[in-house]
Motif scaffolding. Structure first.
Motif, mmCIF file in Angstrom:
data_model
loop_
_atom_site.group_PDB
_atom_site.id
_atom_site.type_symbol
_atom_site.label_atom_id
_atom_site.label_comp_id
_atom_site.label_asym_id
_atom_site.label_seq_id
_atom_site.Cartn_x
_atom_site.Cartn_y
_atom_site.Cartn_z
ATOM 1 N N LEU A 262 -5.389 5.130 -2.909
ATOM 2 C CA LEU A 262 -4.721 5.937 -1.776
ATOM 3 C C LEU A 262 -4.091 6.575 -1.143
ATOM 4 O O LEU A 262 -3.650 7.433 -0.369
ATOM 5 C CB LEU A 262 -4.234 4.053 -0.826
ATOM 6 C CG LEU A 262 -3.825 3.992 0.304
ATOM 7 C CD1 LEU A 262 -5.384 4.421 1.168
ATOM 8 C CD2 LEU A 262 -2.836 2.264 0.239
ATOM 9 N N LEU B 60 0.914 -1.253 -0.308
ATOM 10 C CA LEU B 60 -0.394 -0.225 -0.008
ATOM 11 C C LEU B 60 1.051 1.052 0.013
ATOM 12 O O LEU B 60 1.716 1.407 0.375
ATOM 13 C CB LEU B 60 -1.159 0.416 0.943
ATOM 14 C CG LEU B 60 -1.370 -1.297 1.214
ATOM 15 C CD1 LEU B 60 -2.719 -1.095 2.515
ATOM 16 C CD2 LEU B 60 -2.541 -1.299 0.901
ATOM 17 N N PHE C 225 -1.968 -1.311 8.223
ATOM 18 C CA PHE C 225 -1.439 0.569 7.899
ATOM 19 C C PHE C 225 -1.576 1.049 9.833
ATOM 20 O O PHE C 225 -1.342 1.417 9.956
ATOM 21 C CB PHE C 225 -3.011 0.805 7.941
ATOM 22 C CG PHE C 225 -2.723 1.699 6.853
ATOM 23 C CD1 PHE C 225 -2.111 2.728 6.423
ATOM 24 C CD2 PHE C 225 -3.397 3.556 7.250
ATOM 25 C CE1 PHE C 225 -1.797 3.349 5.624
ATOM 26 C CE2 PHE C 225 -3.532 4.360 6.598
ATOM 27 C CZ PHE C 225 -3.036 5.015 5.418
ATOM 28 N N LYS D 50 -5.178 -5.285 5.187
ATOM 29 C CA LYS D 50 -4.406 -3.880 5.164
ATOM 30 C C LYS D 50 -4.867 -2.507 6.513
ATOM 31 O O LYS D 50 -4.207 -2.198 6.533
ATOM 32 C CB LYS D 50 -5.527 -2.935 3.701
ATOM 33 C CG LYS D 50 -5.124 -3.544 2.321
ATOM 34 C CD LYS D 50 -6.149 -2.418 1.969
ATOM 35 C CE LYS D 50 -6.408 -2.816 0.497
ATOM 36 N NZ LYS D 50 -7.046 -2.274 -0.504
ATOM 37 N N LEU E 278 -9.287 1.914 2.876
ATOM 38 C CA LEU E 278 -8.435 1.941 2.236
ATOM 39 C C LEU E 278 -8.852 0.060 1.383
ATOM 40 O O LEU E 278 -8.228 -0.346 0.606
ATOM 41 C CB LEU E 278 -7.983 0.578 3.661
ATOM 42 C CG LEU E 278 -6.488 1.426 4.230
ATOM 43 C CD1 LEU E 278 -6.354 0.252 6.002
ATOM 44 C CD2 LEU E 278 -5.441 1.065 3.392
ATOM 45 N N GLY F 111 -7.410 5.329 8.054
ATOM 46 C CA GLY F 111 -7.321 3.989 7.180
ATOM 47 C C GLY F 111 -8.457 3.460 6.662
ATOM 48 O O GLY F 111 -8.806 2.660 5.791
#
Ligand SMILES: Nc1ncnc2c1ncn2[C@@H]1O[C@H](COP(=O)(O)OP(=O)(O)OP(=O)(O)O)[C@@H](O)[C@H]1O
Ligand SMILES: [Mg+2]
Lengths: 308, 255, 418
Positions: free
Chosen positions: C195, C138, C316, C312, C188, C184
């Protein structure tokens, strides 16, 4: 009319001015995205380089004694367009073309690297401080009641509107009428298929970078003259704003970018009218996040179905 | 009402102006191999995508063990026991074969951070079980010696088998295979054939199969659904389908 | 050669356009007047040189690329011993490095120790961002925001409530993680490039807020006089604060300001070792594998029952918490923080560290952090060109070796077969 409404009118005029330049930059994001599905992170720097070349040309011409305003502006526009387009082309060749077809994260990082590189390249070549130029165009028209609130439209604002309108029309004609424009639209529909049909898609992709850069250069000249000051860091914020405009209008859609730019410009001007002006950037970002969350396709964008 | 494992009725999927799936129904019974066949572009993969939650169907109903699942997200459907492969291999190419199988067993593992940091007994036990399950299935698909290879470096046939093993370690109730024999040589195809039969007979699961290889389909299927241009064309045992005049016409008219 | 001539001329022309106006002419501000100054002959000869180099390079591109193919590509990992031997040597090597880290500061100058402390902060930040970018794939361009949250958490808690560094450290990590989670959760679900932009915007928003929330954060003036960490209540200042005791009094030695520097360094070493340990463990835990799987193929993950959003989000949040720890320590070390320290440039530097080290590779990131902080200190002129080089390095690395200088090695897992 009351004072408040005149004041709001003035802000609308200012917002439309800034907004139309956002729209010009946003087209670069939207066209590139429309074809290769990626964001050109270095686009803001192309705009910044456009302002620098415009300043250099204008000052150069003035020193040489060329005083005619239309000629100076025209030459500044042309130089800025040529130089910025070259940068747009170079960005595509270096940061995007060699990586096509690989993982998406990679070109994203090269583009950011490119953006940092270009910003510092200009900083080292031209210095990091603000450069200010005396206004080339001054004056304008005033209306409203001088006792209450006087609304003014400066000549510069009018020039911005006219030049933006001309550029947009030229772009629209190019896209809809010319052979290359048709190829661009075909690529946006289906890149692989267009390639199979014998069109050199690499050239078309490079062309979209160049067109986007040229429009960003136009915006650079206009905004550079409007504000009268530049520094190597202006590309960052302008790029973010224009990206917001592109997403707001629906990324991939050219009319969307135009609409998004205008809406963003007006929103910002109105925010700046009623809140401390630092918060106008916050408003732009919040707008961006809200759109992405609730309507990622923007106002005029097409929905995307992920192919499995 | 439900001796059916999977019950799809009146499924519709529209992409803009294109009706890719038009009123398709199919019933998968427990411990059966059920094939979906049809010419290229008939909409078979789209049916799979609707069932497995990657597309939201525009109409119709899908029930798994009696529970409606249409519109659920893909990972929830997978957790219910419907697990699929893809027409184009989708392995975690830069991870090793075992790692691929361990990721698939995420649901069986202890994912608590604290447990993992201090390696509690429960964490260790579940990890060991996952490794054993991985070893078992690698043996089943004959990939044991490649356990620490990166998945992307395997041959195409091996990648296909790994994809099946990766589905099986999740312990599914219904396995959905999208053209598993595509690109395999005859020997590999017949091994695949045996593997699928073993899955049904030894693991007691059902297999929903999309396949163009008619030899494979006719040889192992208990039931076949034929679709053509999105619409159902025929449904029945291999013999019934083989003799169906519509099917013959669709296939012969095609080629 | 004939066919290469036109592209070569074209490339030379492009190079000339890229350089002529921007480097060949310089804008100079003298009071209200702006003037243009042509560059000196040396600059122009450099431009000419660049044009010729590009021309020749394009002209001989084919023979050159053939030559390049014949050269073996450098493989650093090939130089290392095989995995069995490495597994045996590893504990010894680690022990040696750790001992070295603790002994070394007592033998060198104060400045060197101080620089090492700064480097360690970047190591922590690089390792933290590596979770998000390297493992989970990411692109987070606003990482510095979490660093700022950590730093301001300590600065404010210490200033308004007098809390100590050791109390604030976990709070800073938690708060940064919370911020990561809150930010996030909505973003996300977005595609990778969105992003990147949203996180970039978020980083800027945090900085703007810190700059404008003057009555709490001090605005652009920042917060000064932040308390230094203590060793079990022993302070490292010359004189103890009210009710406190100083380190040198307690041990009956004379006051030496390098005690403080070394102590800060040791705290940083501990934090970094802890970070490395935790990340190393997590990487081998289910969640760590899920991060990497998500980077490889999100659709396959979903088909296997992994919830992409949750995974994710955990990457994060985890990355953010390390930035929070680093920020807290940064505030303590500097004693003064202001929004200046948390600009996009900082995010870019950390990203460059991750990219150079090899996305996903811990050792690579550590070495890159060391190189990126120490090189600019060695040569002052280098400082001027630092950001230019970082940008260039990011581009070149992605073109040449996207997996970084030290690509990640897959862990070897033994199966017990019956
Ligand atoms: N995301 C999508 N958007 C638009 N059209 C789609 C999408 N997915 C599939 N289609 C269309 O739906 C139709 C059916 O496609 P599908 O992939 O399901 O066929 P198939 O039966 O699996 O074919 P094949 O045997 O070639 O795999 C095709 O015309 C395809 O172009
Ligand atoms: Mg298909």
């Amino acid at each position: 009319m009351t004072e408040t409404s005149l004041y709001v009118l003035q802000q609308l005029i200012n917002g439309l001015t800034i907004g139309s330049t956002y729209a010009l930059i946003a087209i670069g994001y939207t066209m590139v995205y429309g074809i290769i599905g990626m964001i050109n992170f270095a686009h803001g720097e192309v705009y910044m380089i456009g302002t620098y070349t415009a300043f250099i040309t204008i000052i150069g011409l003035l020193t040489m004694g060329v005083g005619s305003l239309p000629i100076v502006m025209l030459l500044a526009l042309m130089t800025a367009i040529i130089i910025s387009s070259t940068y747009g082309y170079a960005i595509e060749r270096v940061a995007y073309r060699p990586l096509r077809g690989g993982p998406r994260l990679i070109p994203l990082i090269t583009a950011i690297g490119m953006s940092i590189f270009l910003q510092n390249y200009i900083r080292l070549a031209q210095g990091s401080r603000d450069l200010a130029m005396p206004a080339l165009v001054s004056g304008g028209i005033q209306f409203g009641d001088p006792a209450v609130f006087e609304v003014s439209i400066s000549w510069m604002q009018l020039i911005i509107w006219v030049v933006t309108l001309i550029s947009m029309t030229a772009l629209a004609l190019f896209i809809s009428r010319s052979r290359l424009g048709r190829a661009c639209r075909a690529c946006a529909q289906d890149l692989k298929m267009t390639n199979l049909l014998g069109i050199d898609t690499n050239r078309i992709i490079a062309l979209t970078f160049v067109i986007g850069a040229a429009l960003a250069a136009v915006a650079g000249v206009l905004l550079g003259l409007y504000y009268g000051t530049i520094n190597p860091y202006i590309g960052f914020m302008a790029g973010l704003k224009a990206f917001t405009a592109a997403v707001l209008g629906g990324i991939g859609s050219i009319p969307g970018a135009m609409l998004g730019g205008l809406i963003l410009g007006v929103t910002e001007a109105l925010t700046a009218a009623f809140f401390p002006s630092e918060y106008k950037d916050v408003v732009a970002f919040s707008l961006l996040v809200l759109i992405l969350l609730f309507r990622p396709t923007g106002l005029l964008g097409k929905p995307e179905v992920e192919k499995v | 009402m439900s001796e059916n494992l999977l019950d799809v009725s009146g499924l519709m999927m529209r992409f803009g102006g294109l009706l890719a799936v038009d009123n398709v129904s199919l019933q998968v019974k427990p411990r059966q191999i059920h094939s979906v066949i049809g010419p290229n572009g008939a909409g078979k993969t789209t049916v799979f995508n609707c069932i497995s939650g990657f597309y939201k169907p525009t109409g119709g109903e899908i029930r798994y063990r009696g529970q409606p699942i249409q519109g659920m997200t893909g990972h929830r459907i997978s957790l219910l026991g419907l697990v699929r492969t893809f027409q184009h291999v989708r392995l975690f190419a830069n991870m090793t074969v075992i790692e691929n199988l361990l990721v698939a067993q995420h649901r069986h593992l202890n994912t608590n951070y604290f447990a993992g940091l201090v390696k509690t007994p429960s964490y260790r036990r579940r990890q060991r079980e996952a490794m054993d399950r991985a070893a078992h299935w690698l043996q089943q698909v004959d990939l044991l010696e490649f356990a620490n290879r990166e998945a992307g470096n395997l041959s195409y046939g091996q990648q296909r088998r790994l994809e099946i093993a990766r589905c099986m370690v999740t312990e599914p109730g219904l396995l959905m295979l999208d053209e598993p024999a595509a690109g395999l040589n005859p020997k590999e195809t017949s091994e695949l054939d045996q593997l699928i039969l073993r899955l049904r007979d030894e693991q007691d699961i059902s297999v929903l199969l999309i396949e163009h290889d008619m030899g494979l389909v006719m040889g192992i299927s208990d039931h076949i659904t034929v679709i053509n241009q999105g619409a159902p064309l025929a449904d029945g045992t291999p013999d019934q389908v083989r003799q169906n005049p519509d099917v013959i016409k669709a296939y012969l008219g095609e080629s | 050669m004939q066919r290469a001539l036109f592209p070569a001329l074209f490339a030379a022309g492009v190079t000339f356009l890229l350089t002529c106006l921007v480097i060949g002419v310089r804008l100079e501000q003298e009071g209200p007047n702006l003037t243009v100054v042509g560059a000196d002959a040396e600059t122009w000869s450099w431009i000419g040189f660049a044009v010729i180099v590009v021309f020749l390079f394009q002209l001989f591109q084919q023979p050159l690329s053939r030559l390049k193919q014949r050269l073996p590509s450098p493989d650093v990992t090939g130089l290392l011993p095989d995995h069995k031997l490495r597994a045996r040597l590893r504990p010894w090597l680690i022990a040696l490095v750790v001992v070295g880290l603790f002994v070394w500061p007592f033998m060198v100058s104060r400045g060197a120790v101080d620089l090492a402390t700064l480097t360690l902060i970047y190591v922590m930040l690089g390792l933290g961002l590596n979770i998000v970018v390297g493992f989970a794939g990411l692109l987070d361009l606003g990482y510095v925001a979490f660093y700022a949250v950590g730093a301001y958490t300590y600065a404010l808690l210490s200033e308004y409530y007098g809390l100590s560094f050791w109390v604030c450290l976990p709070i800073a990590g938690l708060l940064a993680a919370t911020f990561g989670c809150i930010l996030g959760f909505p973003v996300l679900r977005l595609r990778g490039d969105y992003l990147a932009i949203v996180t970039l915007g978020f980083g800027e928003i945090i900085r703007i807020l810190l700059n404008n929330w003057t009555n709490v954060t001090g605005g652009p003036n920042g917060i000064g006089g932040i308390e230094k960490p203590s060793l079990f209540g022993l302070e490292f200042s010359r004189r103890a604060s009210e009710g406190g005791q100083t380190f040198h009094e307690f041990f009956g030695i004379s006051y030496n300001s390098s005690h403080k520097v070394i102590f800060l360094y040791l705290v940083a070493v501990l934090l970094v070792l802890l970070t490395i340990y935790v990340i190393n463990r997590i990487q081998r835990m289910p969640i760590g594998r899920a991060w990497e799987a998500l980077r490889e193929d999100e659709i396959a993950c979903r088909s296997l029952g992994l919830n992409p959003t949750v995974i994710k989000l955990s990457a994060f949040t985890m990355g953010a918490s390390f930035a929070g720890f680093a920020g807290c320590f940064f505030a303590a070390r500097q004693g003064f923080i202001s929004p200046e320290s948390f600009t996009f440039i900082e995010s870019a530097i950390i990203l460059a560290i991750v990219v150079l080290g090899g996305m996903g590779s811990q050792l690579g990131v550590i070495l890159a952090a060391i190189a990126m902080t120490i090189l600019p200190e060695l040569a002052r002129e280098f400082q001027e060109y630092r950001m230019l080089m970082f940008g260039g390095v990011m581009v070149l690395m992605m073109l040449w070796r996207p997996q970084g200088l030290l690509p990640m090695k897959r862990p070897h897992l033994e199966l017990k077969t019956s």
